[in-house]
Enzyme design. Sequence first.
Site, PDB file in Angstrom:
ATOM      1  N   GLU A 438       0.974  -0.617  -0.400  1.00 28.81           N
ATOM      2  CA  GLU A 438       0.005  -0.404   0.002  1.00 28.81           C
ATOM      3  C   GLU A 438       0.558   1.021  -0.447  1.00 28.81           C
ATOM      4  OE1 GLU A 438      -1.572   0.235   3.933  1.00 28.81           O
ATOM      5  OE2 GLU A 438      -2.189   2.590   3.786  1.00 28.81           O
ATOM      6  N   ASP A 511      -0.185  -1.102   6.490  1.00 30.12           N
ATOM      7  CA  ASP A 511      -0.101  -0.176   6.914  1.00 30.12           C
ATOM      8  C   ASP A 511      -1.184  -1.240   8.354  1.00 30.12           C
ATOM      9  OD1 ASP A 511       2.000   1.226   5.825  1.00 30.12           O
ATOM     10  OD2 ASP A 511       0.654   2.841   5.468  1.00 30.12           O
ATOM     11  N   ASP A 513      -2.739   0.807  10.033  1.00 26.00           N
ATOM     12  CA  ASP A 513      -3.691   1.655  10.654  1.00 26.00           C
ATOM     13  C   ASP A 513      -4.844   0.829   9.996  1.00 26.00           C
ATOM     14  OD1 ASP A 513      -3.635   2.115   8.175  1.00 26.00           O
ATOM     15  OD2 ASP A 513      -2.688   4.575   8.860  1.00 26.00           O
ATOM     16  N   ASP A 515      -6.921   2.793   7.611  1.00 26.56           N
ATOM     17  CA  ASP A 515      -7.264   2.259   5.708  1.00 26.56           C
ATOM     18  C   ASP A 515      -6.258   1.187   5.228  1.00 26.56           C
ATOM     19  OD1 ASP A 515      -8.087   4.663   6.012  1.00 26.56           O
ATOM     20  OD2 ASP A 515      -6.289   6.292   5.738  1.00 26.56           O
TER      21      ASP A 515
END
Length: 647
Positions: A438, A511, A513, A515
Amino acid sequence: MANKPAPDNGAENAPVEIYDASKITVLEGLEAVRKRPGMYIGSTDVRGLHHLVFEVVDNAIDEALAGACDHIDVTIDKDNIVTVVDNGRGIPVDVHKQTGKSALEVVMTKLHAGAKFGQGGYKVASGLHGVGVSAVNALSEWFEATVRRDGQIYRQKYVRGVPKTEVKVVGKYPKGERSGQIQRFYPDKQIFKEIDYKFDVLAQRFREMAFLTRGLTISFRDERDGRAMTFYFEGGITSFVRYLNKNRGVLHAPFTVARAINGSQIEAAIQYTDAYGESVYTFANNINTVDGGTHLTGFRSAITRTLNDYARKSNILKENDPNLTGDDVREGLTAIVSVKLEEPQFESQTKAKLGNAEVKTQVESVVTESFSGFLEEHSREAKAIIDKCLTSARAREAARQARDLVIRKSALESTSLPGKLADCSEKDSERSELYIVEGDSAGGSAKQGRDRKFQAILPLRGKIMNVEKSRLDKMLQNEEIRAMITAIGTGVGDGFDLSNLRYGRVVIMTDADVDGAHIRTLLLTFFFRYMEGLIEHGHLYIAQPPLYKVKAGKTEEYIFDDKDLEAFKKKIKSDKIDIQRYKGLGEMNPEQLWETTMNPENRTMLQVGLEDAAEADRTFEMLMGSEVAPRKRFIQTHAKSVRNLDV
Ligand code: 0RA
């Protein structure tokens, strides 16, 4: 136990115990289980451990299927002891003529002995491997079987499958109280490396069992952390369908049929939704037949035929219109098909596929007759269903055209792989890996950190997020997704061909997180729906980057979750711990990314499997589907973990 003098076998300190002939066979049987536990319970990891619990609960469920039991309580206590209590008839304790032993002892110590005692009714086939409770006994450090029957409480104890007591009366229970069985056991640490039951895995199966056995209550309590759940569904599989559709827009109330035919019991529940996927789950004697089989074939042909017949008769389909295809009638279909047979035949060791040929016709005729009756009586609902099928047909045609375009395009570009792909030099797919990363900055680190001999990198921009709410078909038109399809090489959907796979491992690296999790779900769903073969054959992985880097004095470590972080803090006991939290992959320099996440010597990766398709499907519908409320609820209930990910 017999207490005769030891025979003179020439050895000093010979064992005092004497085994008569019958005991030797018993020992041989259960010793085989201890020698090769994998043959009986699949494995000795956490799955095997769960298998023990399921096996014992399945026995109680058989009692419920026989109509003799309506409550099952399962408890895991703080010391990992499992207790399964049911209010059935209790295992008979009278002396079994062939062996001269109590039936209880025979059931508990002889392999495959259970079935002989069951009279009629359907069996859960004693769990996945059909081994019976004696295998659980053999793999338990100790087992205690308690029977409440005819006013008396009987008990026998075993150590690693060997009886340590006779079947003894240990008390009475009051008149008017229910009979039943209490099974208590402690898995053997010599067999199982780690004893760590997963609440969610156990709970999901108990929920399924409660859905499939109408009127049965299963209570589950985990005293390790105080969690508890009780499952009872008055509606049986009708409730199951409602549960699966909780987050979907439904087109009508569920339709359910239950009928006995030629010794088989056939049940089906059907409800159409506005979703795009199909969620049909099939069971044979309560076993989840994930590979389908004759019941599924019969069910599908009944649905297709019935909807076409109705659409013609009611003139919704005109003379020149083509028939609805199987794919058309499956879009948005949620259904449970549950059959109970006296002699189920499964096509594989894992019992994932039902083989009984007669069941196809049985299911087909029961569903055709009842479902066409439903359509006749509910013309408004019938029209909604058929309209939905027609929309699906049109969408499928549009998607086919879009897909053709992609395939034509990629055929044109076949010599030119996507520009953003940093390919590896290895051409043998068995040895090469593709990292789907990503973001451009993480992509940059990965490109520098990788071993370019066998690791290829494809960076994806966050843009694919924008298509999340549209049909997956639309994803195929997205440039990022197309680059991915070309790089992987197999094609998608009906055109999927594993032999063209360019990398033996396809690794999603996002990641840690919100997103990142979002993109991961989206990619997983894409692979699940369009490149299922990739998952089925074990080629899809999820990279596990560390969450923290911690330093205390000279000790420096990468830490992968919060549990390990707590453990580290405890271990170090120093105030001066420097904790660096990685928010994104881009924060790691190329060497760190290689060291922690990409180097085969150090890394851990999760292999993606097809299991629990039902739950995965539900999560996707919830996150991506059109209903806003459940998504909100999901985000709220997960707010804590989301916050943790985000700090
Ligand atoms: C054999 C025969 C009968 C019941 C059972 C086994 C039985 C097994 C289990 C396992 C867990 N709970 C159980 N409850 C009962 C029938 C006995 C009769 O006819 O009374």
